[in-house]
Design a protein around this motif. Structure first.
Motif, PDB file in Angstrom:
ATOM      1  N   THR A   1      50.599  -8.764  14.733  1.00 49.30           N
ATOM      2  CA  THR A   1      51.997  -8.369  14.953  1.00 49.30           C
ATOM      3  C   THR A   1      52.887  -9.594  15.118  1.00 49.30           C
ATOM      4  N   VAL A   2      52.379 -10.608  15.817  1.00 48.06           N
ATOM      5  CA  VAL A   2      53.161 -11.843  15.981  1.00 48.06           C
ATOM      6  C   VAL A   2      53.489 -12.439  14.602  1.00 48.06           C
ATOM      7  N   VAL A   3      52.508 -12.448  13.719  1.00 50.45           N
ATOM      8  CA  VAL A   3      52.741 -12.977  12.364  1.00 50.45           C
ATOM      9  C   VAL A   3      53.885 -12.220  11.687  1.00 50.45           C
ATOM     10  N   GLU A   4      53.828 -10.898  11.743  1.00 48.86           N
ATOM     11  CA  GLU A   4      54.872 -10.096  11.068  1.00 48.86           C
ATOM     12  C   GLU A   4      56.226 -10.288  11.732  1.00 48.86           C
ATOM     13  N   LEU A   5      56.239 -10.442  13.043  1.00 54.48           N
ATOM     14  CA  LEU A   5      57.514 -10.647  13.756  1.00 54.48           C
ATOM     15  C   LEU A   5      58.133 -11.989  13.364  1.00 54.48           C
ATOM     16  N   ILE A   6      57.291 -13.024  13.317  1.00 47.26           N
ATOM     17  CA  ILE A   6      57.803 -14.353  12.944  1.00 47.26           C
ATOM     18  C   ILE A   6      58.352 -14.286  11.520  1.00 47.26           C
ATOM     19  N   GLN A   7      57.592 -13.628  10.649  1.00 37.61           N
ATOM     20  CA  GLN A   7      58.042 -13.541   9.248  1.00 37.61           C
ATOM     21  C   GLN A   7      59.286 -12.671   9.096  1.00 37.61           C
ATOM     22  N   SER A   8      59.606 -11.885  10.125  1.00 37.62           N
ATOM     23  CA  SER A   8      60.842 -11.092  10.094  1.00 37.62           C
ATOM     24  C   SER A   8      61.975 -11.800  10.831  1.00 37.62           C
ATOM     25  N   GLY A   9      61.729 -13.039  11.281  1.00 35.10           N
ATOM     26  CA  GLY A   9      62.812 -13.833  11.856  1.00 35.10           C
ATOM     27  C   GLY A   9      62.938 -13.799  13.368  1.00 35.10           C
ATOM     28  N   PHE A  10      61.972 -13.228  14.072  1.00 35.61           N
ATOM     29  CA  PHE A  10      62.059 -13.211  15.540  1.00 35.61           C
ATOM     30  C   PHE A  10      61.469 -14.495  16.138  1.00 35.61           C
ATOM     31  N   ASP A  11      62.031 -14.907  17.289  1.00 36.82           N
ATOM     32  CA  ASP A  11      61.396 -15.938  18.112  1.00 36.82           C
ATOM     33  C   ASP A  11      60.400 -15.240  19.019  1.00 36.82           C
ATOM     34  N   ILE A  12      59.249 -15.862  19.200  1.00 33.78           N
ATOM     35  CA  ILE A  12      58.179 -15.178  19.934  1.00 33.78           C
ATOM     36  C   ILE A  12      57.692 -16.000  21.115  1.00 33.78           C
ATOM     37  N   THR A  13      57.485 -15.306  22.230  1.00 32.82           N
ATOM     38  CA  THR A  13      56.715 -15.888  23.324  1.00 32.82           C
ATOM     39  C   THR A  13      55.525 -14.974  23.577  1.00 32.82           C
ATOM     40  N   ILE A  14      54.341 -15.559  23.475  1.00 35.81           N
ATOM     41  CA  ILE A  14      53.118 -14.793  23.740  1.00 35.81           C
ATOM     42  C   ILE A  14      52.733 -14.974  25.205  1.00 35.81           C
ATOM     43  N   ILE A  15      52.392 -13.874  25.847  1.00 29.17           N
ATOM     44  CA  ILE A  15      51.777 -13.947  27.178  1.00 29.17           C
ATOM     45  C   ILE A  15      50.366 -13.404  27.024  1.00 29.17           C
ATOM     46  N   ASP A  16      49.387 -14.200  27.419  1.00 33.65           N
ATOM     47  CA  ASP A  16      48.002 -13.723  27.314  1.00 33.65           C
ATOM     48  C   ASP A  16      47.169 -14.481  28.349  1.00 33.65           C
ATOM     49  N   ASN A  17      46.192 -13.815  28.951  1.00 34.04           N
ATOM     50  CA  ASN A  17      45.320 -14.534  29.901  1.00 34.04           C
ATOM     51  C   ASN A  17      44.027 -14.976  29.228  1.00 34.04           C
ATOM     52  N   LEU A  18      43.929 -14.790  27.920  1.00 33.87           N
ATOM     53  CA  LEU A  18      42.779 -15.214  27.109  1.00 33.87           C
ATOM     54  C   LEU A  18      41.465 -14.591  27.596  1.00 33.87           C
ATOM     55  N   SER A  19      41.548 -13.435  28.246  1.00 29.75           N
ATOM     56  CA  SER A  19      40.316 -12.813  28.752  1.00 29.75           C
ATOM     57  C   SER A  19      39.482 -12.242  27.612  1.00 29.75           C
ATOM     58  N   ASN A  20      40.129 -11.919  26.492  1.00 30.88           N
ATOM     59  CA  ASN A  20      39.369 -11.359  25.372  1.00 30.88           C
ATOM     60  C   ASN A  20      39.896 -11.920  24.049  1.00 30.88           C
ATOM     61  N   SER A  21      40.337 -13.186  24.105  1.00 35.30           N
ATOM     62  CA  SER A  21      40.856 -13.819  22.876  1.00 35.30           C
ATOM     63  C   SER A  21      40.744 -15.333  23.052  1.00 35.30           C
ATOM     64  N   GLU A  22      41.067 -16.042  21.981  1.00 33.83           N
ATOM     65  CA  GLU A  22      40.917 -17.507  22.013  1.00 33.83           C
ATOM     66  C   GLU A  22      42.235 -18.185  21.702  1.00 33.83           C
ATOM     67  N   ILE A  23      42.425 -19.344  22.305  1.00 30.88           N
ATOM     68  CA  ILE A  23      43.675 -20.083  22.110  1.00 30.88           C
ATOM     69  C   ILE A  23      43.835 -20.537  20.649  1.00 30.88           C
TER      70      ILE A  23
ATOM     71  N   LEU B   1      49.656  -1.729  10.520  1.00 35.08           N
ATOM     72  CA  LEU B   1      49.940  -1.384  11.927  1.00 35.08           C
ATOM     73  C   LEU B   1      50.914  -2.401  12.532  1.00 35.08           C
ATOM     74  N   ALA B   2      50.668  -3.674  12.252  1.00 37.21           N
ATOM     75  CA  ALA B   2      51.544  -4.736  12.764  1.00 37.21           C
ATOM     76  C   ALA B   2      52.976  -4.524  12.263  1.00 37.21           C
ATOM     77  N   LYS B   3      53.088  -4.158  10.990  1.00 37.86           N
ATOM     78  CA  LYS B   3      54.426  -3.943  10.412  1.00 37.86           C
ATOM     79  C   LYS B   3      55.133  -2.762  11.086  1.00 37.86           C
ATOM     80  N   ALA B   4      54.357  -1.793  11.527  1.00 42.13           N
ATOM     81  CA  ALA B   4      54.962  -0.650  12.224  1.00 42.13           C
ATOM     82  C   ALA B   4      55.626  -1.106  13.525  1.00 42.13           C
TER      83      ALA B   4
END
Ligand code: UD1
Length: 347
Positions: free
Chosen positions: A17-39, A241-244
């Motif tokens: 979703t972040v990819v699609e948002l950036i490609q649609s011109g939004f500025d993004i701030t991600i908040i994540d505690n990396l409990s189930n993902s990687e930096i 789904l991301a585009k939705a």
């Protein structure tokens, strides 16, 4: 430019979703505690879009730090809230972890939104709220059935919390997205799903078996009341789904009303059985996936697929990626992960 905060933005659906948002011109701030993902997911996003999103390592259950972080920005227009624990089995073993994580995170965000003048929130929900629906395809008016797991219950409770909050605080608008079964990876194979341990979901298990990491797939039951006896689901491509999410957000940003609350089913409208998916996956990728039929899995429903016509119409969105392409993306991502493991071993 408007800024969107994406909680859980380094996770599977979040990163796409972040990819699609950036490609649609939004500025993004991600908040994540990396409990189930990687930096490293940030590098994947950067390679695809040319933009590295702002990243804040914060747990959404941490009210103080969330508050401090939101204070830093003055241009936040909306939040897309993915951050949550999502394993059904784990939720049965450790219900309080699920109630605590999933519910306090949402409450914190809803409390902080008026304080920081943030008007819109998109919430990740699931078709699990419908249980085994009485009519197919299932639309948004289908009754909510008793949850089959603490995880499912957190989605129902969160939906209720949002509904009551919008009612009491109409300066907030919310869109609740009920996902069917998200699968696949970005066509660049630079981001995808990173299952933690033995995968619970079907597609990661299939790709890991095809890659030789698992000896065989267990198909949970072939005695259901379906044409081939295996369960039927509505598998939706994660990029669709991301585009939705982008469409839902743009719809909210364009809206004039306050206190708006919308629900949308996000699926393809097509039900596929486990055996059909397995067969197609092997054909399009020209790989073999050994499998055996075993007992039904507890808590599985027989069949569910979406009526997404509301989202098609109101959000002007449709999940239309051909299944063959989706299943190819699953395999390409598994091959990418294999390459990464081999590189790590060589070092
Ligand atoms: C599951 C959760 C759902 C959650 C979603 C998140 C349950 C009952 N439901 O959906 O609440 O929102 O994950 O992604 O756990 N299958 C096999 N062999 C396997 C794995 C799966 O045959 O090794 C079958 C299942 O029986 C099911 C289908 O594949 O018929 C899809 O399973 P899965 O990917 O786990 O998704 P859901 O169970 O639909």
């Amino acid at each position: 430019m408007s800024r969107i905060v994406v909680t859980g933005g380094t996770g599977y659906i979040g990163s796409h979703t972040v990819v699609e948002l950036i490609q649609s011109g939004f500025d993004i701030t991600i908040i994540d505690n990396l409990s189930n993902s990687e930096i490293e997911v940030l590098s994947g996003i950067e390679r695809i879009t040319g933009v590295r999103p702002d990243f804040e390592n914060i747990d959404c259950t941490d009210y103080m730090n969330l508050d401090k972080m939101l204070e830093k920005y003055t241009d936040i227009e909306g939040i897309i809230h993915f951050a949550a624990s999502k394993s059904v089995g784990e939720s049965v073993q450790n219900p309080l972890l699920y109630y605590h994580n999933n519910i306090s995170s949402l409450i914190n965000l809803l409390e902080l939104m008026p304080k920081h003048n943030i008007r819109h929130i998109v919430f990740s929900s699931s078709c699990t709220v419908y249980g085994q629906p009485d009519h197919m395809p299932v639309n948004e008016n289908a009754p909510i059935k008793p949850a089959l797991s603490p995880y499912g219950n957190t989605k129902q409770i969160c939906e209720e919390i949002i509904r009551d909050t919008i009612h009491a605080t109409p300066q907030i608008n919310a869109t609740i997205l009920r996902y069917f079964n998200p699968i696949g990876a970005h066509p660049t194979a630079l981001i995808g799903e990173l299952p933690n341990g033995i995968p619970n979901n079907l597609l990661p298990f299939i790709t890991q078996t095809a890659a030789g990491l698992r000896s065989e797939l267990r198909v949970f039951g072939n005695d259901y009341d379906t044409p081939d006896g295996s369960c039927i689901r509505d598998y939706i491509y994660v990029v669709d789904l991301a585009k939705a999410h982008v469409a839902a957000l743009q719809h909210m940003l364009a809206g004039k009303k306050n206190g708006q609350l919308d629900y949308y089913n996000l699926g393809t409208g097509r039900g596929l059985s486990v055996l059909e998916i397995l067969d197609m996956f092997q054909k399009v990728n020209d790989v073999k996936v050994p499998y055996k039929i075993v007992e039904r899995r507890e808590g599985d429903i027989e069949q569910v697929w979406a009526d997404s016509s509301k989202a098609n119409k109101e959000l002007n969105w449709k999940a239309d990626t051909p299944l063959e392409d989706i299943l190819r993306s699953c395999w390409q991502w598994e091959l990418h992960l294999k390459e990464r493991r081999e590189q790590a071993q060589a070092q």
